[in-house]
Design a protein around this motif. Structure first.
Motif, PDB file in Angstrom:
ATOM      1  N   PHE A   1      -9.527  -6.146  -5.560  1.00 24.62           N
ATOM      2  CA  PHE A   1     -10.683  -6.541  -6.364  1.00 24.62           C
ATOM      3  C   PHE A   1     -10.410  -7.843  -7.112  1.00 24.62           C
ATOM      4  CE2 PHE A   1     -12.933  -6.547 -10.428  1.00 24.62           C
ATOM      5  CZ  PHE A   1     -14.247  -6.553  -9.961  1.00 24.62           C
ATOM      6  N   MET A   2      -9.222  -7.971  -7.717  1.00 27.81           N
ATOM      7  CA  MET A   2      -8.906  -9.185  -8.485  1.00 27.81           C
ATOM      8  C   MET A   2      -8.825 -10.406  -7.574  1.00 27.81           C
ATOM      9  SD  MET A   2      -6.327  -7.954 -11.567  1.00 27.81           S
ATOM     10  CE  MET A   2      -4.946  -7.873 -10.509  1.00 27.81           C
TER      11      MET A   2
ATOM     12  N   VAL B   1       4.687  -7.535 -11.103  1.00 25.18           N
ATOM     13  CA  VAL B   1       3.564  -7.763 -10.194  1.00 25.18           C
ATOM     14  C   VAL B   1       3.711  -6.888  -8.952  1.00 25.18           C
ATOM     15  CG1 VAL B   1       2.430  -9.477  -8.726  1.00 25.18           C
ATOM     16  CG2 VAL B   1       3.091 -10.079 -11.045  1.00 25.18           C
ATOM     17  N   GLU B   2       4.914  -6.814  -8.407  1.00 24.64           N
ATOM     18  CA  GLU B   2       5.146  -5.958  -7.239  1.00 24.64           C
ATOM     19  C   GLU B   2       4.857  -4.494  -7.562  1.00 24.64           C
ATOM     20  OE1 GLU B   2       5.845  -6.741  -4.081  1.00 24.64           O
ATOM     21  OE2 GLU B   2       5.738  -8.861  -4.603  1.00 24.64           O
ATOM     22  N   GLN B   3       5.286  -4.061  -8.726  1.00 30.89           N
ATOM     23  CA  GLN B   3       5.036  -2.676  -9.135  1.00 30.89           C
ATOM     24  C   GLN B   3       3.537  -2.431  -9.300  1.00 30.89           C
ATOM     25  OE1 GLN B   3       7.356  -0.260  -9.381  1.00 30.89           O
ATOM     26  NE2 GLN B   3       5.702   1.188  -9.754  1.00 30.89           N
TER      27      GLN B   3
ATOM     28  N   TYR C   1      -1.569   0.014  -7.910  1.00 32.29           N
ATOM     29  CA  TYR C   1      -3.021  -0.189  -7.928  1.00 32.29           C
ATOM     30  C   TYR C   1      -3.465  -1.162  -6.830  1.00 32.29           C
ATOM     31  CZ  TYR C   1      -2.131   1.602 -12.621  1.00 32.29           C
ATOM     32  OH  TYR C   1      -1.710   2.356 -13.678  1.00 32.29           O
ATOM     33  N   PRO C   2      -3.370  -0.770  -5.574  1.00 36.56           N
ATOM     34  CA  PRO C   2      -3.713  -1.702  -4.488  1.00 36.56           C
ATOM     35  C   PRO C   2      -5.186  -2.114  -4.493  1.00 36.56           C
ATOM     36  CG  PRO C   2      -3.317   0.500  -3.610  1.00 36.56           C
ATOM     37  CD  PRO C   2      -2.945   0.539  -5.060  1.00 36.56           C
ATOM     38  N   PHE C   3      -6.083  -1.194  -4.847  1.00 37.06           N
ATOM     39  CA  PHE C   3      -7.505  -1.545  -4.861  1.00 37.06           C
ATOM     40  C   PHE C   3      -7.841  -2.506  -5.999  1.00 37.06           C
ATOM     41  CE2 PHE C   3      -7.689   2.481  -2.452  1.00 37.06           C
ATOM     42  CZ  PHE C   3      -8.242   1.960  -1.288  1.00 37.06           C
TER      43      PHE C   3
END
Length: 180
Positions: free
Chosen positions: A106-107, A93-95, A100-102
């Motif tokens: 969004f999620m 999850v951290e990776q 993919y920060p955006f």
């Protein structure tokens, strides 16, 4: 039949459970240990009745608002699955958050919007689960014990008879001490 088998105790008659011969009284709010003992003993003695009351209350809410109850249950279950997955796969999850920060934004926004949009259904589902627990806690708190209750609970405490509620209470480290 071995002594390790779990058996559901008999259904206690309605007269003993809530009608004429049932004695009710307020618990001793000052003595938490005694109040806790009353609740534990009643949970053990009336566990089959409590199961029937809980099932009836849940089905009543389900009958009144079936779609909301099912949708709320699905949303809560989905959120619990996501939380479990995130807690078990922290490094992945951290990776993903770094790569993919955006997508993460969004999620989170999509999930938050879905929860807010379906909050009424979630509330109905939580009510369908909380109502039976409240009814059980109220009855177990106010129902005064009788001799038959005390004897049956002594048998459970000694370990001669194992019940689902006894196993549940032991799983939560509730010491089943019987005081007469």
């Amino acid at each position: 039949m071995t002594s390790n088998e779990v058996h559901l105790p008999p259904f206690r008659n309605i007269d003993d459970f809530i009608l004429a011969s049932a004695r009710f009284g307020p618990p001793d709010y000052q003595n938490k240990e005694r109040w806790n003992n009353r609740i534990l003993q009643n949970l053990l003695y009336y566990q089959t009745n409590y199961f029937v009351v809980a099932l009836t209350a849940f089905l009543l809410v389900m009958y009144i608002s079936p779609l909301e109850t099912i949708l709320g249950g699905a949303i809560v279950s989905g959120l619990l699955v996501v939380l479990f997955y995130v807690s078990q796969n922290r490094t992945n999850v951290e990776q993903f958050k770094r790569d993919y920060p955006f997508a993460v934004i969004f999620m989170v926004t999509a999930i938050s919007t879905m929860v807010m949009y379906t909050f009424g259904s979630i509330a109905v589902f939580v009510f369908s689960v909380a109502l039976p627990m409240l009814l059980t806690l109220l009855h177990a708190s106010f129902r005064m014990r009788n001799l038959k209750n005390k004897v049956q609970n002594k048998v459970e405490a000694v370990g001669l008879k194992k019940t689902p509620m006894g196993a549940f209470l032991r799983a939560f480290n509730q010491d089943i001490q019987i005081s007469f």
